[in-house]
Design an enzyme around this catalytic site. Structure first.
Site, PDB file in Angstrom:
ATOM      1  N   GLY A   1       0.839  -1.208   0.000  1.00 23.02           N
ATOM      2  CA  GLY A   1       0.000   0.000   0.000  1.00 23.02           C
ATOM      3  C   GLY A   1       0.867   1.248   0.000  1.00 23.02           C
ATOM      4  O   GLY A   1       1.863   1.312   0.710  1.00 23.02           O
TER       5      GLY A   1
ATOM      6  N   ARG B   1       1.146  -5.279  -5.291  1.00 24.86           N
ATOM      7  CA  ARG B   1       1.377  -6.453  -4.438  1.00 24.86           C
ATOM      8  C   ARG B   1       1.516  -7.633  -5.411  1.00 24.86           C
ATOM      9  O   ARG B   1       0.575  -7.958  -6.105  1.00 24.86           O
ATOM     10  CB  ARG B   1       0.196  -6.653  -3.486  1.00 24.86           C
TER      11      ARG B   1
ATOM     12  N   ASP C   1       5.416  -4.823   5.965  1.00 22.64           N
ATOM     13  CA  ASP C   1       5.999  -6.131   6.298  1.00 22.64           C
ATOM     14  C   ASP C   1       6.023  -7.107   5.125  1.00 22.64           C
ATOM     15  O   ASP C   1       6.963  -7.883   4.974  1.00 22.64           O
ATOM     16  CB  ASP C   1       5.341  -6.750   7.543  1.00 22.64           C
TER      17      ASP C   1
ATOM     18  N   THR D   1       4.371   2.834   5.501  1.00 21.60           N
ATOM     19  CA  THR D   1       2.969   2.395   5.562  1.00 21.60           C
ATOM     20  C   THR D   1       2.234   3.308   6.527  1.00 21.60           C
ATOM     21  O   THR D   1       2.798   3.689   7.554  1.00 21.60           O
ATOM     22  CB  THR D   1       2.827   0.922   6.032  1.00 21.60           C
TER      23      THR D   1
ATOM     24  N   ASP E   1       0.015   2.438   8.437  1.00 28.50           N
ATOM     25  CA  ASP E   1      -0.491   1.671   9.582  1.00 28.50           C
ATOM     26  C   ASP E   1       0.361   1.785  10.851  1.00 28.50           C
ATOM     27  O   ASP E   1      -0.124   1.508  11.937  1.00 28.50           O
ATOM     28  CB  ASP E   1      -0.600   0.181   9.213  1.00 28.50           C
TER      29      ASP E   1
ATOM     30  N   ASP F   1       2.614  -0.214  11.819  1.00 29.73           N
ATOM     31  CA  ASP F   1       2.499  -1.545  12.429  1.00 29.73           C
ATOM     32  C   ASP F   1       3.774  -2.369  12.322  1.00 29.73           C
ATOM     33  O   ASP F   1       3.733  -3.589  12.299  1.00 29.73           O
ATOM     34  CB  ASP F   1       1.338  -2.305  11.761  1.00 29.73           C
TER      35      ASP F   1
ATOM     36  N   MET G   1      -8.422   3.180   8.982  1.00 30.66           N
ATOM     37  CA  MET G   1      -7.591   2.069   8.488  1.00 30.66           C
ATOM     38  C   MET G   1      -6.568   1.626   9.543  1.00 30.66           C
ATOM     39  O   MET G   1      -6.491   2.197  10.623  1.00 30.66           O
ATOM     40  CB  MET G   1      -6.864   2.494   7.214  1.00 30.66           C
TER      41      MET G   1
ATOM     42  N   ARG H   1      -5.286  -1.938   9.007  1.00 28.24           N
ATOM     43  CA  ARG H   1      -5.258  -3.399   8.827  1.00 28.24           C
ATOM     44  C   ARG H   1      -5.474  -4.081  10.178  1.00 28.24           C
ATOM     45  O   ARG H   1      -6.572  -3.994  10.717  1.00 28.24           O
ATOM     46  CB  ARG H   1      -3.940  -3.844   8.186  1.00 28.24           C
TER      47      ARG H   1
ATOM     48  N   ALA I   1     -11.945  11.582  21.174  1.00 22.24           N
ATOM     49  CA  ALA I   1     -13.034  10.595  21.039  1.00 22.24           C
ATOM     50  C   ALA I   1     -13.464  10.036  22.397  1.00 22.24           C
ATOM     51  O   ALA I   1     -12.655   9.974  23.328  1.00 22.24           O
ATOM     52  CB  ALA I   1     -12.558   9.445  20.145  1.00 22.24           C
TER      53      ALA I   1
ATOM     54  N   LYS J   1     -24.087  15.645  27.723  1.00 23.08           N
ATOM     55  CA  LYS J   1     -23.288  15.612  26.492  1.00 23.08           C
ATOM     56  C   LYS J   1     -24.181  15.135  25.358  1.00 23.08           C
ATOM     57  O   LYS J   1     -24.789  14.070  25.453  1.00 23.08           O
ATOM     58  CB  LYS J   1     -22.136  14.623  26.709  1.00 23.08           C
TER      59      LYS J   1
ATOM     60  N   HIS K   1      -9.801   5.038   1.716  1.00 22.97           N
ATOM     61  CA  HIS K   1      -8.503   5.336   1.090  1.00 22.97           C
ATOM     62  C   HIS K   1      -8.118   6.802   1.097  1.00 22.97           C
ATOM     63  O   HIS K   1      -6.982   7.142   0.747  1.00 22.97           O
ATOM     64  CB  HIS K   1      -8.463   4.774  -0.333  1.00 22.97           C
ATOM     65  N   ILE K   2      -9.046   7.667   1.489  1.00 18.71           N
ATOM     66  CA  ILE K   2      -8.670   9.085   1.625  1.00 18.71           C
ATOM     67  C   ILE K   2      -7.490   9.199   2.600  1.00 18.71           C
ATOM     68  O   ILE K   2      -6.647  10.098   2.491  1.00 18.71           O
ATOM     69  CB  ILE K   2      -9.893   9.912   2.100  1.00 18.71           C
TER      70      ILE K   2
ATOM     71  N   ARG L   1      -4.931   7.415   2.710  1.00 12.10           N
ATOM     72  CA  ARG L   1      -3.635   7.065   2.125  1.00 12.10           C
ATOM     73  C   ARG L   1      -3.054   8.156   1.238  1.00 12.10           C
ATOM     74  O   ARG L   1      -1.903   8.052   0.806  1.00 12.10           O
ATOM     75  CB  ARG L   1      -3.783   5.773   1.315  1.00 12.10           C
TER      76      ARG L   1
HETATM   77  O1  F6P Z   1      -1.479  -1.224   4.714  1.00 19.44           O
HETATM   78  C1  F6P Z   1      -2.079  -0.027   4.343  1.00 19.44           C
HETATM   79  C2  F6P Z   1      -3.552  -0.198   4.163  1.00 19.44           C
HETATM   80  O2  F6P Z   1      -4.095   1.053   3.767  1.00 19.44           O
HETATM   81  C3  F6P Z   1      -4.299  -0.753   5.372  1.00 19.44           C
HETATM   82  O3  F6P Z   1      -4.545   0.237   6.333  1.00 19.44           O
HETATM   83  C4  F6P Z   1      -5.548  -1.294   4.705  1.00 19.44           C
HETATM   84  O4  F6P Z   1      -6.091  -2.337   5.469  1.00 19.44           O
HETATM   85  C5  F6P Z   1      -5.036  -1.806   3.391  1.00 19.44           C
HETATM   86  O5  F6P Z   1      -3.818  -1.125   3.127  1.00 19.44           O
HETATM   87  C6  F6P Z   1      -5.973  -1.599   2.208  1.00 19.44           C
HETATM   88  O6  F6P Z   1      -5.419  -2.189   1.109  1.00 19.44           O
HETATM   89  P1  F6P Z   1      -5.929  -1.959  -0.392  1.00 19.44           P
HETATM   90  O7  F6P Z   1      -5.442  -0.616  -0.828  1.00 19.44           O
HETATM   91  O8  F6P Z   1      -5.321  -3.069  -1.149  1.00 19.44           O
HETATM   92  O9  F6P Z   1      -7.423  -1.982  -0.322  1.00 19.44           O
END
Ligand code: F6P
Length: 319
Positions: free
Chosen positions: A11, A72, A103, A125, A127, A129, A169, A171, A186, A213, A249-250, A252
């Site tokens: 990603g 990928r 990873d 990434t 994430d 992670d 997001m 993962r 939050a 609240k 995806h916004i 990313r």
């Molecule tokens: O690893 C980055 C990520 O954006 C994760 O947060 C999400 O689960 C995944 O990729 C989404 O993947 P794709 O772009 O293949 O839908």
């Protein structure tokens, strides 16, 4: 080493371009030729390779996405696929590779290293992670995108006195949700690393409502399940009017924050230095604001941990 390659895989993440720029410029600064491989490991198999110059990465530091494109590759997971990739590396005389990704990309880097092509991984990434580094490239930008969204949703949540579930997001990781939840104020943060009783979430909402609240924000990490399911369950358990937003995806995209640009520049340049120092099968990272490198094998075997202090704090502040 006189010729190296660079690719992005998995990603995309904001700041990957800044990392590519750092690799290219640092290598040229050291009199090393750099080849850009497009489309990740799939592009390597297919020989989608081009020499990069100083100007190739001009006007790139501020751009989101990755100029080298990403993919990928299933084929690279096979012996034959990797054989083809190595033939391309031989053909172009590429002696070492820098792989920017998560990873899955590091598993590929490790395989190539084992087959005699030194690779260095750069964690990219949203994430956050990856073990062995406090931050990955793209995390800070994605976090700021989420915060901007939370602030906007809060405006309408206040006007309509609603409860909002925002799915983010990550993962299998809860870092984006945790940091966004804490910095976005939050009421609850639901992440895979911490199993909070559903009744605690409901009770916190009810307590807040009784105190007067009128609106609430709940952040759900995609790794725990669907925000829509949580929305239905919360509405049913509390009778509060509930809406769900999945940011998708916004998260990313977008221009990398200053912090991501600095991180990407430091890690990209350090990856070149590591290759030139004869290192292989390593990931460069940052810990306590110091550059570090760790064996990719170790990084892959270790689980990334969330920051427990931040989680505790977020709970204390959302009583
Ligand atoms: O690893 C980055 C990520 O954006 C994760 O947060 C999400 O689960 C995944 O990729 C989404 O993947 P794709 O772009 O293949 O839908």
């Amino acid at each position: 080493m006189k010729r190296i390659g660079v690719l992005t895989s998995g990603g995309d993440a904001p700041g990957m371009n800044a990392a590519i720029r750092a690799v290219v410029r640092k290598a040229i600064f050291q009199d090393i030729e750099v080849f850009g491989i497009k489309n990740g490991f799939q592009g390597l198999i297919e020989g989608n390779i081009e020499q990069m110059e100083i100007g190739s990465v001009g006007d790139m530091i501020q751009r989101g996405g990755t100029m080298l494109l990403s993919a990928r590759s299933e084929e690279f997971k096979t012996e034959e696929g990797r054989q083809k990739a190595m033939e391309q590396l031989n053909k172009y005389g590429i002696e070492g590779l820098i792989i920017i990704g998560g990873d899955g990309s590091f598993r590929g880097a490790q395989k190539l290293t084992e087959q005699g092509y030194p690779c260095i991984g750069v964690p990219g990434t949203i994430d956050n992670d990856i073990a062995g580094t406090d931050f990955t490239i793209g995390f800070d930008t994605a976090l700021n995108t989420i915060i901007e969204a939370i602030d906007k949703i809060r405006d309408t949540a206040t006007s309509h006195e609603r409860t909002y579930i925002i799915e983010v997001m990550g993962r299998d990781a809860g870092d984006l949700a945790l940091w966004a939840g804490l910095s976005g104020g939050a009421e609850s943060i639901i992440i895979p690393e911490k199993k909070e009783d559903f009744s605690d979430i409901v009770n916190r909402l009810k307590r807040g409502h009784e105190r007067g609240k009128k609106h609430s924000i709940i952040i759900v990490a995609e790794g725990v399940g669907s925000g829509f399911d949580y929305g239905d369950r919360i509405q049913e358990a509390t009778s509060l009017e509930t809406r769900v937003t999945v940011l998708g995806h916004i998260q990313r995209g977008g221009s990398p924050t200053a912090s991501d640009r600095v991180l990407a520049s430091r890690l990209g340049a350090n990856a070149v230095e590591s290759l030139l120092a004869g290192k292989a099968g390593k990931m460069v990272g940052i810990q306590n604001n110091q550059l570090v490198d760790r064996d990719i094998l170790e990084v892959l075997a270790e689980e990334h941990q969330i920051n427990n202090d931040l989680y505790r704090l977020s709970q204390e502040l959302s009583i």
